[in-house]
Scaffold this active site. Structure first.
Site, PDB file in Angstrom:
ATOM      1  N   TRP A 116      -8.675   7.629  -8.667  1.00  0.00           N
ATOM      2  CA  TRP A 116      -9.905   7.851  -9.430  1.00  0.00           C
ATOM      3  C   TRP A 116      -9.748   7.362 -10.872  1.00  0.00           C
ATOM      4  O   TRP A 116     -10.653   6.740 -11.436  1.00  0.00           O
ATOM      5  CB  TRP A 116     -10.294   9.327  -9.394  1.00  0.00           C
ATOM      6  CG  TRP A 116     -11.148   9.640  -8.209  1.00  0.00           C
ATOM      7  CD1 TRP A 116     -10.748  10.106  -6.998  1.00  0.00           C
ATOM      8  CD2 TRP A 116     -12.563   9.466  -8.118  1.00  0.00           C
ATOM      9  NE1 TRP A 116     -11.817  10.233  -6.153  1.00  0.00           N
ATOM     10  CE2 TRP A 116     -12.951   9.859  -6.808  1.00  0.00           C
ATOM     11  CE3 TRP A 116     -13.541   9.024  -9.005  1.00  0.00           C
ATOM     12  CZ2 TRP A 116     -14.274   9.809  -6.365  1.00  0.00           C
ATOM     13  CZ3 TRP A 116     -14.866   8.978  -8.577  1.00  0.00           C
ATOM     14  CH2 TRP A 116     -15.216   9.369  -7.274  1.00  0.00           C
TER      15      TRP A 116
ATOM     16  N   ASN B   3     -10.675   2.514   2.278  1.00  0.00           N
ATOM     17  CA  ASN B   3     -10.191   2.356   0.907  1.00  0.00           C
ATOM     18  C   ASN B   3     -11.111   1.484   0.047  1.00  0.00           C
ATOM     19  O   ASN B   3     -11.380   1.802  -1.120  1.00  0.00           O
ATOM     20  CB  ASN B   3      -8.776   1.770   0.900  1.00  0.00           C
ATOM     21  CG  ASN B   3      -8.190   1.744  -0.498  1.00  0.00           C
ATOM     22  OD1 ASN B   3      -8.008   2.785  -1.119  1.00  0.00           O
ATOM     23  ND2 ASN B   3      -7.919   0.557  -1.010  1.00  0.00           N
TER      24      ASN B   3
ATOM     25  N   TRP C  45     -19.683  10.421 -21.512  1.00  0.00           N
ATOM     26  CA  TRP C  45     -20.256  10.686 -20.200  1.00  0.00           C
ATOM     27  C   TRP C  45     -21.654  11.272 -20.333  1.00  0.00           C
ATOM     28  O   TRP C  45     -21.938  12.024 -21.264  1.00  0.00           O
ATOM     29  CB  TRP C  45     -19.386  11.686 -19.422  1.00  0.00           C
ATOM     30  CG  TRP C  45     -17.978  11.233 -19.178  1.00  0.00           C
ATOM     31  CD1 TRP C  45     -16.854  11.706 -19.781  1.00  0.00           C
ATOM     32  CD2 TRP C  45     -17.551  10.213 -18.267  1.00  0.00           C
ATOM     33  NE1 TRP C  45     -15.746  11.044 -19.310  1.00  0.00           N
ATOM     34  CE2 TRP C  45     -16.148  10.115 -18.374  1.00  0.00           C
ATOM     35  CE3 TRP C  45     -18.205   9.365 -17.377  1.00  0.00           C
ATOM     36  CZ2 TRP C  45     -15.390   9.225 -17.637  1.00  0.00           C
ATOM     37  CZ3 TRP C  45     -17.453   8.477 -16.634  1.00  0.00           C
ATOM     38  CH2 TRP C  45     -16.071   8.409 -16.756  1.00  0.00           C
TER      39      TRP C  45
ATOM     40  N   TRP D 246     -15.201  11.029 -13.932  1.00  0.00           N
ATOM     41  CA  TRP D 246     -14.403  10.765 -12.741  1.00  0.00           C
ATOM     42  C   TRP D 246     -13.858  12.045 -12.123  1.00  0.00           C
ATOM     43  O   TRP D 246     -13.642  12.118 -10.902  1.00  0.00           O
ATOM     44  CB  TRP D 246     -13.247   9.804 -13.057  1.00  0.00           C
ATOM     45  CG  TRP D 246     -12.232  10.309 -14.046  1.00  0.00           C
ATOM     46  CD1 TRP D 246     -12.214  10.099 -15.400  1.00  0.00           C
ATOM     47  CD2 TRP D 246     -11.068  11.103 -13.765  1.00  0.00           C
ATOM     48  NE1 TRP D 246     -11.122  10.714 -15.977  1.00  0.00           N
ATOM     49  CE2 TRP D 246     -10.404  11.336 -14.998  1.00  0.00           C
ATOM     50  CE3 TRP D 246     -10.526  11.638 -12.601  1.00  0.00           C
ATOM     51  CZ2 TRP D 246      -9.227  12.078 -15.095  1.00  0.00           C
ATOM     52  CZ3 TRP D 246      -9.347  12.391 -12.693  1.00  0.00           C
ATOM     53  CH2 TRP D 246      -8.726  12.595 -13.935  1.00  0.00           C
TER      54      TRP D 246
ATOM     55  N   GLU E  99       0.832  -1.202   0.000  1.00  0.00           N
ATOM     56  CA  GLU E  99       0.000   0.000   0.000  1.00  0.00           C
ATOM     57  C   GLU E  99       0.872   1.259   0.000  1.00  0.00           C
ATOM     58  O   GLU E  99       0.534   2.248  -0.659  1.00  0.00           O
ATOM     59  CB  GLU E  99      -0.946  -0.005   1.205  1.00  0.00           C
ATOM     60  CG  GLU E  99      -1.948  -1.144   1.187  1.00  0.00           C
ATOM     61  CD  GLU E  99      -2.756  -1.179  -0.104  1.00  0.00           C
ATOM     62  OE1 GLU E  99      -3.280  -0.121  -0.510  1.00  0.00           O
ATOM     63  OE2 GLU E  99      -2.852  -2.254  -0.714  1.00  0.00           O
TER      64      GLU E  99
ATOM     65  N   TRP F 127       1.814   1.693  -3.582  1.00  0.00           N
ATOM     66  CA  TRP F 127       0.854   2.342  -4.470  1.00  0.00           C
ATOM     67  C   TRP F 127       0.976   3.865  -4.354  1.00  0.00           C
ATOM     68  O   TRP F 127       0.884   4.575  -5.366  1.00  0.00           O
ATOM     69  CB  TRP F 127      -0.570   1.897  -4.136  1.00  0.00           C
ATOM     70  CG  TRP F 127      -1.594   2.672  -4.925  1.00  0.00           C
ATOM     71  CD1 TRP F 127      -2.381   3.676  -4.483  1.00  0.00           C
ATOM     72  CD2 TRP F 127      -1.891   2.505  -6.321  1.00  0.00           C
ATOM     73  NE1 TRP F 127      -3.164   4.162  -5.509  1.00  0.00           N
ATOM     74  CE2 TRP F 127      -2.888   3.470  -6.640  1.00  0.00           C
ATOM     75  CE3 TRP F 127      -1.415   1.651  -7.320  1.00  0.00           C
ATOM     76  CZ2 TRP F 127      -3.417   3.585  -7.933  1.00  0.00           C
ATOM     77  CZ3 TRP F 127      -1.944   1.777  -8.602  1.00  0.00           C
ATOM     78  CH2 TRP F 127      -2.930   2.730  -8.896  1.00  0.00           C
TER      79      TRP F 127
END
Length: 497
Positions: A401, A360, A324, A378, A293, A296
């Protein structure tokens, strides 16, 4: 990449102090910038600048501003304890740092590096200004395990997939051990600078004061961070690999805001979990999962460095043509307020609003719902998170995102559409997380709490739930919305084929 050190010009050798410019490193421990200044042999003066005057950088969101205020108060108190003069100023960083260096008679300035393009440009301008005046500038990595440019593909370029990035990073050896926290005896105090009170920065809400629930949940500052790390090692690290996806359990570190503001360093966390493993407090699997983690976060900064418009442009350009839907105001409002009719989504959005933080796993669920069930861009969700998260981060927020959207680096396939009901049943099996944040459903049995629209009438009446009155009906049919999202993705694939 700029050199860390520039020579002192001879005509300013009478200057005899060092200026430390705190930014996203609001701690004394394991702070290479502060350590370098304190070991320079020069008297040291510290400064923080709230720069809301320079055009370009994204303004902090409301929740982050609240956290910053508390963290600055903690840092100011800590500096006082060790005898380090600390001032806070407001205005253009280029102007404020130059003025402070002049007032302090600084022959050197020290700061920790920042990595978004706008902030790096400010730092470059400040460095140019100081260098022109003969002030030596030294900058350090105080925020990451590896600099974003250090980990490279075999071709020498950036890595765009997490797994090979993390493998490459791990071949570079263990991160250095954390630096000790300075003591009063380590400080030669420099000149005391004038400044403003932290309260004068206007970082905290007043009318209305919506931060009461944040104060109940969080204790920002380095002392709070140290206590939170120890609590995580004792209570959360064991079983982390298995339980971290469970929002109904206290099984995550909640270190994200502390990393965001630099109250704790990733090196401190890396070595803390290793110590916990050696002491039998966690398994190797738990430790490796936690470190992944951290990885990331490192990967997100790697991407931000190489692709500076990560928060505004699709990483995969083909998504520029994605169809969209024009956002329906009522859908956006329902998502933001936690009134979608999907309990796990609503619990998450209410947790975000009341605590400034979101589990998360639930971040992925609510993001998938906005993007794929509602077909809202997004960037709309990223912007809301930026304003409401205490851990809103230039790199993590955007990269995550885009990962959910399918438009990012190493992205989840667009056809992976989270079913909010199944996600709730899997990761909140007893409904405890939903009950904590959606109290109007608290009396529903676990069997029905993630799909109240399926519950028998007598069950709903016994729980005091009436859809459309005490709790909203689903604003979209997930299966219809999923088919619509997949059709939109198929259209995008056809257009880019």
């Amino acid at each position: 990449m700029r050199s860390d050190t520039k020579p002192i010009t001879s005509h300013l050798t009478s200057r005899r102090s060092a200026l430390v410019w705190f930014r996203d490193d609001l701690r004394l421990g394991d702070n290479p910038t502060l350590t370098a200044a304190l070991t320079s042999g020069l008297p040291v003066t510290a400064l923080y600048i709230f720069d809301d005057a320079t055009p370009g950088p994204r303004a902090l969101g409301a929740a982050s501003r609240w956290w910053l205020a508390q963290s600055l108060k903690s840092l100011a108190a800590d500096c006082t304890k060790i005898g380090l003069p600390f001032a806070v100023r407001r205005g253009s960083a280029k102007t404020m740092v130059a003025e402070a260096a002049e007032e302090a008679g600084a022959e050197a300035a020290f700061w920790s590096r920042r990595y978004s393009a706008d902030l790096s440009n400010i730092d470059a301008a400040v460095e140019e200004e100081l260098s022109a005046k003969g002030v030596r500038v030294e900058s350090f990595n105080a925020s990451l395990l590896r600099e974003p440019w250090e980990v490279k593909a075999k071709t020498g370029g950036p890595l765009k997939v997490f797994s090979p990035y993390w493998r490459a990073a791990n071949t570079m050896g263990e991160p250095a051990a954390p630096l000790p926290r300075p003591k009063k005896a380590d400080v030669i105090a420099g000149p005391t600078l004038g400044g403003v009170e932290i309260e004068a920065l206007g970082l905290e809400p007043t009318t209305p004061d919506w931060a009461g629930s944040l104060r109940e949940v969080w204790t920002p500052g380095e002392t709070g961070a140290v206590e939170a790390v120890e609590r995580f090692l004792e209570e959360g690290l064991k079983g982390y690999a298995e339980n971290r996806d469970r929002p109904d359990m206290e099984a995550t570190s909640r270190m994200s805001p502390r990393l965001r503001f630099g109250e704790v360093s990733p090196r401190q966390l890396w070595h803390a979990v290793e110590r916990a493993k050696e002491e039998g407090m966690a398994t190797s699997r738990d430790v490796e999962k936690f470190r992944t983690e951290l990885g990331w976060r490192e990967f997100s900064y790697h991407l931000l460095h190489h692709f500076p418009d990560l928060s505004t442009r699709n990483f995969q350009e083909r998504f520029d043509a994605f169809p969209w839907s024009p956002p329906k105001p009522e859908h956006r409002r329902a998502w933001r307020k936690g009134l979608t009719g999907y309990p796990i989504v609503d619990a998450g959005m209410r947790q975000l609003w009341t605590t400034g933080w979101l589990h998360n796993r639930v971040r992925m669920i609510v993001a998938s719902f906005l993007i794929k069930d509602l077909l809202i861009d997004w960037r709309d969700g990223e912007d809301w998170f930026w304003d409401t998260l205490v851990d809103a981060d230039h790199a993590n927020n955007a990269a995550s995102w885009q990962w959910v959207a399918g438009s990012g680096a190493d992205a989840a396939p667009y056809f992976r559409v989270f079913n909010p009901t199944l996600q709730g049943q899997k990761f909140d099996p007893n409904g405890d997380y939903v009950r904590a944040f959606v109290p109007e459903l608290s009396k529903l049995p676990a069997k029905w709490i993630h799909m109240p629209w399926e519950a028998p009438g007598e069950v709903m009446r016994a729980a005091g739930v009436t859809l459309g009155k005490t709790y909203p009906e689903p604003i979209v049919d997930h299966y219809v919305a999923r088919d619509r999202a997949l059709a939109a993705f198929a259209k995008l694939k056809a257009a880019s084929a």
